[in-house]
Design a protein around this motif. Structure first.
Motif, short mmCIF file in Angstrom:
data_model
loop_
_atom_site.label_atom_id
_atom_site.label_comp_id
_atom_site.label_asym_id
_atom_site.label_seq_id
_atom_site.Cartn_x
_atom_site.Cartn_y
_atom_site.Cartn_z
N LEU A 119 66.05 32.61 48.35
CA LEU A 119 65.50 33.96 48.36
C LEU A 119 64.60 34.20 49.57
O LEU A 119 64.60 35.28 50.16
CB LEU A 119 64.74 34.24 47.06
CG LEU A 119 65.63 34.46 45.82
CD1 LEU A 119 64.79 34.61 44.56
CD2 LEU A 119 66.52 35.69 46.01
N MET A 120 63.82 33.18 49.94
CA MET A 120 62.99 33.32 51.14
C MET A 120 63.88 33.68 52.34
O MET A 120 63.52 34.50 53.18
CB MET A 120 62.24 32.02 51.44
CG MET A 120 61.10 31.73 50.49
SD MET A 120 59.72 32.88 50.62
CE MET A 120 58.41 31.76 51.09
N PRO A 150 59.63 28.52 59.30
CA PRO A 150 58.35 27.82 59.55
C PRO A 150 57.18 28.39 58.76
O PRO A 150 56.14 27.75 58.65
CB PRO A 150 58.13 28.03 61.06
CG PRO A 150 59.46 28.37 61.62
CD PRO A 150 60.22 29.04 60.53
N HIS A 151 57.33 29.60 58.22
CA HIS A 151 56.19 30.23 57.54
C HIS A 151 56.32 30.27 56.03
O HIS A 151 55.52 30.89 55.35
CB HIS A 151 56.00 31.65 58.08
CG HIS A 151 55.81 31.69 59.56
ND1 HIS A 151 54.85 30.95 60.20
CD2 HIS A 151 56.49 32.34 60.52
CE1 HIS A 151 54.94 31.15 61.50
NE2 HIS A 151 55.93 31.98 61.73
N TRP A 152 57.36 29.61 55.51
CA TRP A 152 57.52 29.61 54.05
C TRP A 152 56.28 29.03 53.35
O TRP A 152 55.83 29.56 52.35
CB TRP A 152 58.77 28.80 53.65
CG TRP A 152 60.05 29.49 54.04
CD1 TRP A 152 60.17 30.73 54.60
CD2 TRP A 152 61.38 29.00 53.88
NE1 TRP A 152 61.49 31.04 54.81
CE2 TRP A 152 62.26 29.99 54.38
CE3 TRP A 152 61.92 27.81 53.37
CZ2 TRP A 152 63.65 29.82 54.37
CZ3 TRP A 152 63.30 27.64 53.35
CH2 TRP A 152 64.16 28.65 53.86
N ASP A 153 55.77 27.94 53.90
CA ASP A 153 54.61 27.30 53.26
C ASP A 153 53.37 28.19 53.32
O ASP A 153 52.59 28.25 52.38
CB ASP A 153 54.30 25.95 53.91
CG ASP A 153 55.30 24.89 53.47
OD1 ASP A 153 55.99 25.13 52.45
OD2 ASP A 153 55.40 23.85 54.14
N LEU A 154 53.20 28.85 54.47
CA LEU A 154 52.05 29.75 54.63
C LEU A 154 52.03 30.78 53.50
O LEU A 154 51.00 31.02 52.86
CB LEU A 154 52.16 30.46 55.99
CG LEU A 154 51.05 31.45 56.34
CD1 LEU A 154 49.85 30.72 56.91
CD2 LEU A 154 51.54 32.52 57.32
N MET A 165 53.99 40.06 62.62
CA MET A 165 53.09 38.93 62.90
C MET A 165 53.81 37.59 62.84
O MET A 165 53.54 36.69 63.62
CB MET A 165 51.93 38.92 61.92
CG MET A 165 50.87 39.96 62.24
SD MET A 165 49.58 40.01 60.99
CE MET A 165 48.67 38.52 61.37
N LEU A 166 54.75 37.47 61.89
CA LEU A 166 55.43 36.19 61.69
C LEU A 166 56.42 35.89 62.81
O LEU A 166 56.96 34.79 62.89
CB LEU A 166 56.19 36.20 60.35
CG LEU A 166 55.32 36.27 59.09
CD1 LEU A 166 56.18 36.34 57.85
CD2 LEU A 166 54.38 35.07 59.01
N ARG A 167 56.68 36.87 63.67
CA ARG A 167 57.68 36.69 64.72
C ARG A 167 57.09 36.76 66.12
O ARG A 167 57.81 36.80 67.10
CB ARG A 167 58.78 37.75 64.56
CG ARG A 167 59.67 37.49 63.36
CD ARG A 167 60.55 38.67 63.03
NE ARG A 167 61.49 38.34 61.96
CZ ARG A 167 61.16 38.27 60.68
NH1 ARG A 167 59.92 38.51 60.30
NH2 ARG A 167 62.07 37.95 59.77
N GLU A 168 55.78 36.79 66.22
CA GLU A 168 55.15 36.94 67.53
C GLU A 168 54.55 35.60 68.00
O GLU A 168 54.41 34.67 67.20
CB GLU A 168 54.09 38.05 67.45
CG GLU A 168 54.77 39.39 67.24
CD GLU A 168 53.82 40.59 67.16
OE1 GLU A 168 54.32 41.71 67.30
OE2 GLU A 168 52.61 40.39 66.96
#
Lengths: 388, 201
Positions: free
Chosen positions: A73-74, A82-86, A240-243
């Motif tokens: 789903l993520m 890389p940001h799943w844990d965040l 933000m997650l892509r910058e």
């Protein structure tokens, strides 16, 4: 629910200047429009809007819980791996959220239908929480509106209380506030939140998103090199997650408002998931991912919208298998969702959309926007409302 | 028993924003905050001579600081449509009529200017300050900046330093290595030319 004409207050533009409401007119078009207002009954407000807002919010949290614990789903929500844990950590830590706005289609009767959840960067907050409140006070005081008029709008009160909760939760007495450069509207919204936070006892510092720095020890900084540890940002997580600074997010240990799990709640992929989990719920429209096969019996036409989009961009209408583009835009590379087409109610020549606000987990008020077009809310006008 | 569905009370005087939201070239909060890590003093002067008394060897710097404050005042002073609105906030005879190419308005006279690090070419800073004699104003007998920052203490207080910081200990930053790592998506997407300016939904 009626739309009633109304005498605007004398000199309200001057008043707007005094209060710093500078975006009441945008691009030469009126945005704040008090030549009319909407009138609701208390029953309409409480049963048809307030209660469903609380319930829809809980349904969204239910989906959020499913998404953070599922890699598939993520991926479906286009969250960069890389940001799943965040995001998962932010959810598991129960980081506090400040606000959200559910867009609802409602004409005064029958169940309101959820169009989307602006859970990350909703605007029109100032004109809702303060400006339409002031309009009501003054129109009652000068006898234009009946004395018993009320409004579904405890936004400002709840915002102040929420900031108190947030300050206590994180043990802070200072926060940063950020938005992009060159937009009066966003700066005004952020200033309003700074005022609410200040009333709650917080010291506030402003920094533009573009000016945020990264220090040698991995912290975000403002222009004075002061560390940013707690920050409200009027800037979408999907950006933000892509910058470039995205990779510093986990090390910088900022308590963000909204928290990063809003990347899921504000995502259009939420809509098909809601339908999957709560199929047939009276406040939901049927919704599917665009590579699923929608149940054609559920809607006569479908709206196709990008997983990420703002301000009604990149929307198509699918009817009898034919797709017609309704609005252009820069979005869509992450995929689309389909949502059963629900006409907006028409009042005279206006199509009306209701924004229903949450502060934390509580319904807190509504805002009403009108547009001359049925689907794209491009140059919409803001109208106040009353409860009688 | 029905309950009121709207905010019971909003402090209107707190919501007034006669002051522009545009940040100053250097905000005064900047002096106060950067002083958290490296303490920094700032002085308020109400005329040029007081500054020269403090810096007898650098009268030109005092003049430059004064001039910078005057220029800044032209640019950033709070503006009012009528004299009475201005005087309501700042007091009788505390406002001047200004005519520019883009229109006319009233603004308060600069009552003082704040100077910090006068002798440092890089960190030197000066900005205009205002005060009010109006009984209706929250700035009465206080120093206030053009962006609405009100200093504690009354106008006799001329030297300011930092409050010791916050309940939570802030991490220390030694150096900012880069800026501009957020915000690029806006530039990329805004070429599409939305009719609305913000990025809110």
């Amino acid at each position: 629910m009626f739309r009633l004409p109304c005498q605007p207050r004398n000199g309200w533009q001057q008043l707007a200047t005094e209060f710093g409401f500078h975006f009441h007119t945008m691009y030469g078009e009126p945005y704040w429009d008090e030549s009319a207002y909407y009138q609701f009954t208390l029953k309409q407000i409480e049963q048809d809007l307030e209660d469903p807002t609380a319930e829809l919010h809980q349904m969204c949290l239910h989906v959020l819980d499913k998404v953070v614990s599922s890699e598939a789903l993520m991926r479906r929500f286009c969250i960069p791996e890389p940001h799943w844990d965040l995001i998962r950590d932010s959810y598991l830590a129960r980081d506090l959220s400040l606000y959200a706005r559910l867009d609802l289609v409602y004409d005064g009767s029958g169940p309101a239908k959820l169009l989307e959840n602006n859970a990350d960067t909703p605007t029109s907050l100032y004109e809702t929480g303060f400006w339409q409140w002031l309009w009501l006070q003054q129109q009652v005081d000068n006898g234009t509106l009946p004395r018993q008029s009320d409004q579904f709008n405890s936004l400002q009160e709840k915002l102040v209380n929420r900031f108190k909760d947030i300050a206590a939760h994180y043990h802070i007495d200072q926060m940063h506030f950020a938005c992009c450069k060159d937009t009066d509207e966003d700066r005004g919204t952020v200033q309003y939140l700074q005022d609410c936070a200040a009333t709650a006892g917080l010291t506030t510092d402003f920094v533009y998103i573009e000016d945020i720095g990264l220090s040698d020890n991995g912290l975000f900084t403002d222009l004075r090199d002061a560390p940013i540890t707690d920050c409200f940002k009027l800037y979408p997580w999907e950006f933000m997650l892509r910058e470039p600074f995205a990779e510093a997010l986990s090390g910088a240990q900022v308590h963000w408002l909204e928290p990063s799990y809003k990347a899921i709640l504000s995502n259009k992929a939420l809509l098909p998931l809601l339908w999957r989990e709560f199929k047939g719920h009276p406040n939901l429209l049927p919704a599917y991912f665009d590579n699923d096969t929608p149940d054609e019996r559920e809607a006569s036409a479908w709206i196709k919208k990008p997983v990420f989009s703002r301000e009604g961009a990149n929307i198509s209408l699918i009817e009898n298998g034919k797709e017609s583009v309704l609005s252009d835009g820069p979005y869509g590379e992450e995929g689309f969702v389909l949502q059963g087409y629900q006409r907006l109610p028409r009042f005279e020549d206006n199509f009306t959309l209701i924004g229903s606000w949450l502060i934390g987990d509580e319904p807190a008020g509504i805002s009403i926007r009108e547009d001359s077009s049925q689907i794209t809310q491009d140059l919409s006008r803001y109208l106040p409302h009353i409860i009688v | 028993m029905t309950q009121q569905k709207r905010s019971k009370h909003i402090n209107l005087s707190q919501m007034r924003k006669a002051f522009a939201l545009k940040p100053l070239a250097v905000g005064v909060a900047g002096v106060l905050l950067s002083a958290c890590t490296q303490r920094q003093d700032a002085q308020i002067y109400t005329n040029l001579d007081d500054c020269k008394d403090d810096y007898p060897d650098a009268p030109q710097r005092c003049e430059a600081a004064y001039q910078r404050a005057v220029d800044e005042a032209q640019r950033t002073a709070p503006r009012f449509g009528t004299e009475s609105d201005c005087e309501y906030e700042f007091g009788d005879n505390r406002c001047q009529y200004v005519q520019t190419n883009s229109g006319s308005f009233f603004m308060p006279f600069m009552a003082g200017y704040m100077v910090s690090q006068l002798m440092s070419p890089n960190r030197y800073y000066s900005q205009p300050l205002y005060t009010s004699t109006s009984p209706y104003s929250s700035f009465r007998s206080r120093w206030v900046t053009a962006d609405g920052y009100v200093f504690d203490g009354n106008i006799r207080k001329r030297n300011y330093r930092v409050r010791p910081d916050t309940l939570k200990t802030k991490p220390t930053v030694t150096r900012t290595m880069s800026r501009g790592g957020f915000g690029s998506s806006v530039r990329a997407k805004s070429s599409w030319g939305s009719s609305r300016s913000g990025w809110g939904g």
